[in-house]
Design a protein around this motif. Structure first.
Motif, PDB file in Angstrom:
ATOM      1  N   UNK B  52       0.837  -1.205   0.000  1.00  0.00           N
ATOM      2  CA  UNK B  52       0.000   0.000   0.000  1.00  0.00           C
ATOM      3  C   UNK B  52       0.866   1.246   0.000  1.00  0.00           C
ATOM      4  N   UNK B  53       1.857   1.217   0.866  1.00  0.00           N
ATOM      5  CA  UNK B  53       2.737   2.374   0.955  1.00  0.00           C
ATOM      6  C   UNK B  53       3.346   2.686  -0.412  1.00  0.00           C
ATOM      7  N   UNK B  54       3.817   1.639  -1.062  1.00  0.00           N
ATOM      8  CA  UNK B  54       4.410   1.836  -2.393  1.00  0.00           C
ATOM      9  C   UNK B  54       3.438   2.565  -3.304  1.00  0.00           C
ATOM     10  N   UNK B  55       2.222   2.056  -3.351  1.00  0.00           N
ATOM     11  CA  UNK B  55       1.231   2.642  -4.249  1.00  0.00           C
ATOM     12  C   UNK B  55       0.995   4.109  -3.909  1.00  0.00           C
ATOM     13  N   UNK B  56       0.864   4.379  -2.614  1.00  0.00           N
ATOM     14  CA  UNK B  56       0.607   5.756  -2.187  1.00  0.00           C
ATOM     15  C   UNK B  56       1.777   6.655  -2.565  1.00  0.00           C
ATOM     16  N   UNK B  57       2.963   6.182  -2.288  1.00  0.00           N
ATOM     17  CA  UNK B  57       4.140   6.981  -2.616  1.00  0.00           C
ATOM     18  C   UNK B  57       4.187   7.275  -4.104  1.00  0.00           C
ATOM     19  N   UNK B  58       3.916   6.269  -4.885  1.00  0.00           N
ATOM     20  CA  UNK B  58       3.919   6.462  -6.330  1.00  0.00           C
ATOM     21  C   UNK B  58       2.916   7.546  -6.711  1.00  0.00           C
ATOM     22  N   UNK B  59       1.720   7.428  -6.148  1.00  0.00           N
ATOM     23  CA  UNK B  59       0.682   8.417  -6.459  1.00  0.00           C
ATOM     24  C   UNK B  59       1.142   9.808  -6.037  1.00  0.00           C
ATOM     25  N   UNK B  60       1.793   9.878  -4.873  1.00  0.00           N
ATOM     26  CA  UNK B  60       2.251  11.168  -4.364  1.00  0.00           C
ATOM     27  C   UNK B  60       3.170  11.857  -5.350  1.00  0.00           C
ATOM     28  N   UNK B  61       4.186  11.131  -5.800  1.00  0.00           N
ATOM     29  CA  UNK B  61       5.070  11.924  -6.658  1.00  0.00           C
ATOM     30  C   UNK B  61       4.628  11.949  -8.106  1.00  0.00           C
ATOM     31  N   UNK B  62       3.674  11.133  -8.440  1.00  0.00           N
ATOM     32  CA  UNK B  62       3.095  11.306  -9.780  1.00  0.00           C
ATOM     33  C   UNK B  62       2.264  12.588  -9.822  1.00  0.00           C
ATOM     34  N   UNK B  63       1.508  12.791  -8.763  1.00  0.00           N
ATOM     35  CA  UNK B  63       0.645  13.972  -8.727  1.00  0.00           C
ATOM     36  C   UNK B  63       1.370  15.218  -8.226  1.00  0.00           C
TER      37      UNK B  63
END
Lengths: 355, 355
Positions: B52-63
């Motif tokens: 989950x953390x990975x996914x969130x982090x990815x979303x964070x720096x994508x956005x």
DNA sequence: CCGGCATATGTGAGCGGTCACCTCACTGTG
DNA sequence: CACAGTGAGGTGACCGCTCACATATGCCGG
């Protein structure tokens, strides 16, 4: 035995160490009005009956209410703060410009944050963004050196910015930039030295912020060309007396060097020292001119001829620019003073014996 | 004709000039989790599954998400910021200490605001409070002079504060204060001068922050008493070379003055100048010792004997103190360097002829 | 097969303001 | 006297986030 010397340092982890915050609603209750009316009172006068306003104001300072900036900001109110980006604050120009910005900004109700740029570490756009307290935070950049200039470049286009820079080359100047006309000042200082009869005027330059654009050096060039004299290669120094000293030791090994225009007073100090060690009498055998007119320069031995630069005024002007960028109704700052050549003891006609 | 030159300065009155803010919920949506999970990820690791953390982090720096400090603060999260209260930032000690604080604070994730105290205007408790960005804002005070000391006194007891002060007189030192042991340093410098054979050592003091407590002067006294020599009345100067010069003109009219301990290097510079004008050779007829070891002091003519003070380290230490006050788990800063006498050319045995 | 207890995640409320909108007198006019 | 117009004030929602709690899910032993 282990002694706990942390005793007495107890505290909650919360930020406010026991700050009971009075809110707008507390005030409203005390004054017998709605919270909205209080909001109206604390934000410039809107349509609130005088009697009501009085009551609210009374309640405000009875309760010691202070508006919570975070809440204000969150609710979308423009918040008056800015960040100053500068390198080494102990350099005279930076420190003085900072003081000017701070003074002007504070009297306009701004909070001033400061972020010091490391001259050796190059930071990337992301790191820079992280230094701004909030997105859209206005920024003042003191870009007299490469670190500042680089930060200025890296700043995302969406942040409101004003900067103190070296004078830009053409007419295509960025309207958000201010500068001191040190090119012209350098020209004048060089003309002055040539007028004293020096056949050549050498230049000990500061590290330029943009490599192509050292205005003091350019101004020196202008004067030399204008006078039709040979242009010796400029020597690049640093910012400190030490670097001036080291550069000058080399420069002064040549007997034809009778006049040196230095990038700042600290450099000039180093040159004076080197001259003394080399047995060159100043000003008889060597003229030295600096830039800045630091408080020390009049007391050096010999007192330094230098160009006085109004860094504090520049700082004020720069803030004014930013302020108007944020709010077209902001007052225009008074312009800063023109650079001015202050002739003291370190310059004069060449009367030397060696050359 | 009226020309509107405001064209091109159009903007909304809102603070963020077109900053589209990505919120925690946007990130949550993108990562397919709830906003709370995102909150957990951005605040140190709590119990969030790695995937989950990975996914969130990815979303964070994508956005390009960045947390909104105002919202954080409002929601009760401790916010890392502090305000430095200092007088004139262009004085060496202040500027250098400021740099130390800023450096240490920034690397601990603090935002540093600065508020410059006017040496002439005495501000009251209310004005001082208004300079703090929020109630409970931690403060570092650079209290080397009266303006700083006064601000320190006026600070309401509920604000977390650490201060750089003159060394306090007794053992009842406030644990929130740090200082350089310039009393001892002054003693050593004075002993050094006495050791050179000077019968008397005069003192040109800085304006003391607390009137009763000029540590450099005290240290000088200590040494004189210890040696059993007469104590000449200390002369009070200001902070600038000019004030040193003016004070020294008077002081040097007396032939028995063969050694002067100056409150700082700038004062010493003024003394050197006055000596030169009075025809007193330094160090043969007059020894001059300063305090601070500014970058210039080694390059003066003559190079200045001075006491090196680690203002930058003091600034770091002071921040460390504040940091630990706010958070007992904060790391202890390395202590700053001890004051150190740097002997250069401006001091030596008296070989003069006049006296 | 069930309670019990971790671990992982979601939900509601509220921080202290501001904004947009609404209501309620009170006026003056035709 | 009904009407709009106006000044004074109130109400709801929401800014973006964190808190305290509630809710799934998994795994254990009895």
């Amino acid at each position: 035995m282990f002694v706990n010397d942390d005793e007495g340092l107890m505290h909650t982890t919360s930020d406010a160490v026991g700050v009971t915050s009075v809110t707008i609603r507390d005030v409203a209750r005390a004054a017998g009005v709605s919270y909205q009316t209080v909001s109206r009172v604390i934000n410039g006068n809107e349509r609130v009956a005088d009697a009501t306003r009085q009551r609210v104001m009374a309640a405000i300072d009875e309760l010691g209410y202070r508006p919570n900036q975070a809440a204000r900001e969150l609710a979308g109110k423009a918040v008056r703060s800015l960040t100053v980006l500068t390198s080494d604050t102990s350099l005279y120009g930076n420190a003085t410009a900072l003081r000017g910005v701070e003074e002007a900004a504070r009297s306009a109700g701004f909070t001033v944050s400061i972020s010091v740029l490391d001259r050796n570490a190059t930071l990337d756009s992301e790191q820079l963004r992280a230094r701004l307290t909030r997105p859209g935070e206005p920024v003042v950049v003191i870009a007299f050196d490469a670190a500042g200039a680089r930060a200025l470049e890296l700043l995302p286009p969406d942040v409101p910015v004003a900067a103190m820079v070296e004078r830009p080359p053409g007419v295509d100047a960025d309207p958000r930039h201010v500068w001191l006309d040190d090119r012209l000042a350098a020209t004048r200082a060089t003309r002055y030295l040539l007028g004293l009869g020096h056949r050549a005027v050498h230049c000990l330059a500061l590290p330029s912020s943009t490599a192509r654009n050292a205005q003091r050096t350019e101004g020196w060039l202008d004067a030399l060309r204008e006078a039709g004299v040979d242009v010796p290669p400029p020597v690049e120094g640093g910012w400190t007396p030490r670097s001036g000293y080291l550069a000058a030791r080399e420069l002064l090994s040549r007997p034809d060097v009778t006049a040196v225009l230095c990038g700042n007073d600290d450099l000039a100090l180093g040159v004076l020292r080197a001259a003394r060690e080399a047995g060159r009498r100043v000003p008889d055998e060597l003229s030295v001119v600096g830039f800045d007119d630091t408080p020390a320069s009049a007391y050096l031995a010999p007192a330094l001829t230098t160009v006085r630069l109004d860094f504090e005024g520049l700082g004020r002007t720069c803030f004014g620019l930013l302020h108007r960028l944020l709010d077209a109704a902001a007052p225009v700052q008074e312009p800063c003073a023109e650079p001015e050549l202050i002739v003291r003891e370190s310059s004069g006609p060449h009367r030397g014996g060696i050359g």
